[in-house]
Motif scaffolding. Structure first.
Motif, mmCIF file in Angstrom:
data_model
loop_
_atom_site.group_PDB
_atom_site.id
_atom_site.type_symbol
_atom_site.label_atom_id
_atom_site.label_comp_id
_atom_site.label_asym_id
_atom_site.label_seq_id
_atom_site.Cartn_x
_atom_site.Cartn_y
_atom_site.Cartn_z
ATOM 1 N N PHE A 152 0.786 -1.238 0.000
ATOM 2 C CA PHE A 152 0.000 0.000 0.000
ATOM 3 C C PHE A 152 0.818 1.288 0.000
ATOM 4 O O PHE A 152 0.235 2.381 0.008
ATOM 5 N N ALA A 153 2.145 1.210 -0.065
ATOM 6 C CA ALA A 153 2.968 2.425 -0.035
ATOM 7 C C ALA A 153 2.641 3.362 -1.195
ATOM 8 O O ALA A 153 2.459 4.575 -1.003
ATOM 9 N N GLU A 154 2.555 2.829 -2.390
ATOM 10 C CA GLU A 154 2.262 3.679 -3.553
ATOM 11 C C GLU A 154 0.811 4.146 -3.551
ATOM 12 O O GLU A 154 0.519 5.262 -3.997
ATOM 13 N N TRP A 155 -0.096 3.338 -3.033
ATOM 14 C CA TRP A 155 -1.501 3.781 -2.910
ATOM 15 C C TRP A 155 -1.598 4.975 -1.966
ATOM 16 O O TRP A 155 -2.377 5.910 -2.216
ATOM 17 N N ARG A 156 -0.818 4.954 -0.893
ATOM 18 C CA ARG A 156 -0.799 6.090 0.039
ATOM 19 C C ARG A 156 -0.323 7.355 -0.679
ATOM 20 O O ARG A 156 -0.953 8.429 -0.563
ATOM 21 N N ASP A 157 0.766 7.238 -1.432
ATOM 22 C CA ASP A 157 1.300 8.405 -2.143
ATOM 23 C C ASP A 157 0.323 8.887 -3.215
ATOM 24 O O ASP A 157 0.156 10.099 -3.412
ATOM 25 N N LEU A 158 -0.301 7.946 -3.903
ATOM 26 C CA LEU A 158 -1.273 8.305 -4.931
ATOM 27 C C LEU A 158 -2.459 9.044 -4.320
ATOM 28 O O LEU A 158 -2.934 10.052 -4.866
ATOM 29 N N TRP A 159 -2.926 8.572 -3.188
ATOM 30 C CA TRP A 159 -4.046 9.229 -2.491
ATOM 31 C C TRP A 159 -3.667 10.645 -2.080
ATOM 32 O O TRP A 159 -4.446 11.582 -2.268
ATOM 33 N N GLN A 160 -2.470 10.810 -1.529
ATOM 34 C CA GLN A 160 -2.033 12.132 -1.098
ATOM 35 C C GLN A 160 -1.938 13.096 -2.273
ATOM 36 O O GLN A 160 -2.338 14.263 -2.166
ATOM 37 N N ASP A 161 -1.436 12.614 -3.415
ATOM 38 C CA ASP A 161 -1.298 13.475 -4.588
ATOM 39 C C ASP A 161 -2.656 13.824 -5.185
ATOM 40 O O ASP A 161 -2.898 14.972 -5.583
ATOM 41 N N ALA A 162 -3.559 12.839 -5.233
ATOM 42 C CA ALA A 162 -4.846 13.056 -5.897
ATOM 43 C C ALA A 162 -5.834 13.834 -5.049
ATOM 44 O O ALA A 162 -6.817 14.369 -5.576
ATOM 45 N N THR A 163 -5.599 13.917 -3.739
ATOM 46 C CA THR A 163 -6.539 14.620 -2.853
ATOM 47 C C THR A 163 -5.995 15.961 -2.373
ATOM 48 O O THR A 163 -6.499 16.516 -1.397
ATOM 49 N N GLN A 191 -7.545 17.559 -13.132
ATOM 50 C CA GLN A 191 -6.193 17.450 -12.601
ATOM 51 C C GLN A 191 -6.047 16.192 -11.740
ATOM 52 O O GLN A 191 -5.012 15.513 -11.776
ATOM 53 N N ARG A 192 -7.067 15.877 -10.981
ATOM 54 C CA ARG A 192 -7.023 14.660 -10.151
ATOM 55 C C ARG A 192 -6.991 13.409 -11.041
ATOM 56 O O ARG A 192 -6.264 12.458 -10.770
ATOM 57 N N LEU A 193 -7.807 13.432 -12.096
ATOM 58 C CA LEU A 193 -7.805 12.301 -13.025
ATOM 59 C C LEU A 193 -6.459 12.169 -13.726
ATOM 60 O O LEU A 193 -5.990 11.052 -13.987
ATOM 61 N N LYS A 194 -5.842 13.298 -14.022
ATOM 62 C CA LYS A 194 -4.538 13.268 -14.667
ATOM 63 C C LYS A 194 -3.508 12.599 -13.770
ATOM 64 O O LYS A 194 -2.650 11.838 -14.235
ATOM 65 N N ILE A 195 -3.581 12.857 -12.472
ATOM 66 C CA ILE A 195 -2.672 12.217 -11.524
ATOM 67 C C ILE A 195 -2.873 10.696 -11.536
ATOM 68 O O ILE A 195 -1.912 9.930 -11.514
ATOM 69 N N LEU A 196 -4.129 10.260 -11.601
ATOM 70 C CA LEU A 196 -4.433 8.841 -11.574
ATOM 71 C C LEU A 196 -4.014 8.132 -12.859
ATOM 72 O O LEU A 196 -3.579 6.972 -12.821
ATOM 73 N N LEU A 197 -4.122 8.814 -13.982
ATOM 74 C CA LEU A 197 -3.969 8.162 -15.277
ATOM 75 C C LEU A 197 -2.653 8.456 -15.978
ATOM 76 O O LEU A 197 -2.328 7.801 -16.970
ATOM 77 N N SER A 198 -1.885 9.423 -15.493
ATOM 78 C CA SER A 198 -0.600 9.736 -16.116
ATOM 79 C C SER A 198 0.429 8.673 -15.764
ATOM 80 O O SER A 198 0.262 7.922 -14.798
ATOM 81 N N PRO A 199 1.521 8.603 -16.523
ATOM 82 C CA PRO A 199 2.604 7.675 -16.171
ATOM 83 C C PRO A 199 3.153 7.979 -14.784
ATOM 84 O O PRO A 199 3.220 9.150 -14.382
#
Length: 299
Positions: free
Chosen positions: A248-259, A267-275
């Motif tokens: 879950f380490a990357e899920w935590r970082d992804l959540w922090q960036d997207a929220t 912009q939130r979708l871009k964070i989820l779908l970008s490389p």
């Protein structure tokens, strides 16, 4: 019959997996014939096995939930396919083609990378690395990539069997024991090709997505031969043998960036779908947010 219970396939292959790991450890590590980054670290091996069990558990649960969807789509199949030797080979090739695109997407879409990063997070390469899998694959949509096979007309049970067989074959490429397989290197994914895939060397990033056949990488421009010593791992190390932290380490970082506050939906979708490596894109989003905040303050 195995096709009626495909989930037993990997269990049937387990004695061979264990025997090869023991041989790699004894003949390779204990005899000093393999590099230091192929060493078997007890804590990491235990973590890898735990991750594999977690992965298998969620795969079984997901299979029960998705069976109805697959069977419903099978009712809309385009072809009536009787399984024989040739149709089985065709299914193997088509599934491997689908796997290439799933694997490529798992490196180019951050939402999917959040699951796949688990497999790449080790800085070692040995047979136990193959067990390092994520329980989150069903969440990120791995199952979507097999839907075309159902629509074509292959029975869901056969597809499941071939998916697991493909996964089982990939166990054998997770080693530094084998340097080259000669002419087979031209057609099949091999330990050499897959070591490249796990490398963080600049020239190796996002290369060699193959499951069984390396021809897909050669056709679609993602092939890279092993030409320099591979450094294994990821650019942002997890530094933990806790399977939950690894998962879950990357899920935590992804959540922090997207929220983050102040971001638009796009912009939130871009964070989820970008490389995942699109640092410039993340910086651009932060710059846009800062500019918006400054504009509000100025008004």
């Amino acid at each position: 019959m195995l096709v009626e219970h495909p989930e037993w396939l990997l269990l049937l292959m387990a004695p061979l997996f264990v025997a090869l790991m023991a041989a790699e450890y004894w003949l390779g590590e204990r005899k000093g014939r393999l590099p230091a980054n192929s060493r078997y670290e007890f804590k990491e091996v235990l973590c890898n096995f735990t991750l594999a069990l977690m992965h298998q558990g969620t795969d079984l649960l997901a299979g029960l939930l998705l069976a109805h969807l697959y069977l419903w789509l099978f009712g809309w199949r385009l072809l009536e396919i009787d399984m024989g030797a040739m149709s089985f080979i065709a299914l193997m090739v088509l599934q491997d083609f689908c796997y290439y695109w799933f694997h490529r997407a798992s490196h180019r879409v951050r939402w999917m990378w959040a699951a796949h990063v688990v497999h790449h997070s080790s800085e070692r390469m040995n047979f136990s690395t193959a067990f390092r899998q994520s329980l989150m694959y069903p969440v990120t949509g791995m199952w979507l990539f097999w839907l075309p096979l159902v629509i074509i007309g292959f029975e869901p049970q056969w597809i499941t069997l071939v998916v697991l067989f493909n996964l089982g074959l990939q166990f054998f490429v997770h080693t530094q024991w084998v340097k080259s397989l000669g002419p087979l290197e031209y057609v099949f994914n091999t330990p050499s090709h897959h070591r490249v895939h796990h490398g963080v060397n600049a020239r190796y990033i996002d290369k060699n997505y193959a499951g069984v056949l390396i021809i897909w990488d050669k056709l679609f421009g993602t092939f890279e031969p092993e030409s320099e010593t591979v450094r294994f791992g990821i650019s942002k190390p997890v530094n933990s043998f806790n399977p939950l932290v690894v998962t879950f380490a990357e899920w935590r970082d992804l959540w922090q960036d997207a929220t983050q506050c102040g971001l638009t939906l796009s912009q939130r979708l871009k964070i989820l779908l970008s490389p995942p490596s699109d640092a410039s894109g993340q910086a651009e989003l932060r710059h846009e947010r800062l500019s918006a905040e400054q504009k509000i303050e100025a008004e």
